[in-house]
Design a protein around this motif. Structure first.
Motif, PDB file in Angstrom:
ATOM      1  N   UNK A 190       0.876  -1.164   0.000  1.00  0.00           N
ATOM      2  CA  UNK A 190       0.000   0.000   0.000  1.00  0.00           C
ATOM      3  C   UNK A 190       0.915   1.215   0.000  1.00  0.00           C
ATOM      4  N   UNK A 191       0.956   1.991  -1.087  1.00  0.00           N
ATOM      5  CA  UNK A 191       1.894   3.111  -1.153  1.00  0.00           C
ATOM      6  C   UNK A 191       1.609   4.218  -0.132  1.00  0.00           C
ATOM      7  N   UNK A 192       0.407   4.269   0.418  1.00  0.00           N
ATOM      8  CA  UNK A 192       0.065   5.303   1.394  1.00  0.00           C
ATOM      9  C   UNK A 192       0.548   4.972   2.804  1.00  0.00           C
ATOM     10  N   UNK A 193       0.489   3.691   3.172  1.00  0.00           N
ATOM     11  CA  UNK A 193       0.849   3.314   4.542  1.00  0.00           C
ATOM     12  C   UNK A 193       2.161   2.552   4.639  1.00  0.00           C
ATOM     13  N   UNK A 194       2.622   2.003   3.524  1.00  0.00           N
ATOM     14  CA  UNK A 194       3.837   1.182   3.548  1.00  0.00           C
ATOM     15  C   UNK A 194       3.569  -0.245   3.982  1.00  0.00           C
ATOM     16  N   UNK A 195       2.331  -0.553   4.364  1.00  0.00           N
ATOM     17  CA  UNK A 195       2.010  -1.919   4.741  1.00  0.00           C
ATOM     18  C   UNK A 195       2.091  -2.801   3.503  1.00  0.00           C
ATOM     19  N   UNK A 196       2.517  -4.025   3.713  1.00  0.00           N
ATOM     20  CA  UNK A 196       2.736  -4.915   2.576  1.00  0.00           C
ATOM     21  C   UNK A 196       2.361  -6.336   2.937  1.00  0.00           C
ATOM     22  N   UNK A 197       2.250  -7.134   1.918  1.00  0.00           N
ATOM     23  CA  UNK A 197       1.976  -8.551   2.088  1.00  0.00           C
ATOM     24  C   UNK A 197       2.522  -9.304   0.898  1.00  0.00           C
ATOM     25  N   UNK A 198       2.525 -10.597   1.021  1.00  0.00           N
ATOM     26  CA  UNK A 198       3.061 -11.453  -0.032  1.00  0.00           C
ATOM     27  C   UNK A 198       1.994 -12.457  -0.443  1.00  0.00           C
ATOM     28  N   UNK A 199       1.825 -12.619  -1.743  1.00  0.00           N
ATOM     29  CA  UNK A 199       0.960 -13.664  -2.272  1.00  0.00           C
ATOM     30  C   UNK A 199       1.858 -14.636  -3.028  1.00  0.00           C
ATOM     31  N   UNK A 200       1.809 -15.902  -2.632  1.00  0.00           N
ATOM     32  CA  UNK A 200       2.655 -16.912  -3.255  1.00  0.00           C
ATOM     33  C   UNK A 200       1.943 -17.566  -4.429  1.00  0.00           C
TER      34      UNK A 200
END
Length: 146
Positions: free
Chosen positions: A27-37
């Motif tokens: 999320x470019x606004x919050x910097x939160x991220x995740x990974x989808x395998x």
């Protein structure tokens, strides 16, 4: 769901393992991220597509993209809309506005296929707010998307 409540994601890295590939979405606004395998071949194809490379011969997602383009369809939305255990779910909204039809359809898709379609059509990727992203540090080198 109204578009204004959806969270925009951008792919920023691909991580490769012996078991497959993981696409890092942020999320470019919050910097939160995740990974989808996903499967290794899907991850490699996604990386090529995100880097603007075209396969020598069309793979399945390229064939689908060519078909949608030939039918004058537009991909309106790629949405990561669910997660059960460690499996993510996605929807792709396709608009067909041509001499044959004028219709908007939503299709279920594997996230790997939905992400590939987003890359090939330049469509933004969204996620429903209920799916949590965690803050992870940015990979330093491997698989960075140029």
């Amino acid at each position: 769901m109204p578009d204004e409540k959806l969270i925009t994601l951008e792919p920023y890295a691909l991580l490769y393992t012996r078991a497959g590939a993981g696409v890092c979405l942020r999320d470019p606004l919050t910097g939160k991220a995740g990974v989808i395998f996903m499967e290794l071949a899907d991850g490699m194809a996604l990386e090529r597509s995100l880097n603007g490379e075209r396969p020598v011969r069309p793979d399945t997602s390229s064939l689908l993209s060519h078909f949608l383009s030939a039918m004058e369809c537009r991909v309106r939305l790629v949405l990561i809309n669910g997660r059960k255990d460690e499996v993510f779910y996605a929807r792709v909204a396709v608009e067909a506005a041509n001499e044959v039809m004028d219709k908007l359809v939503e299709l279920d898709a594997r996230p790997s296929d939905a992400l590939m379609i987003a890359a090939q059509f330049g469509t933004g990727i969204k996620i429903v707010p209920a799916l949590s992203l965690i803050h992870i540090s940015e990979p330093t080198r491997l698989g960075m998307i140029s």
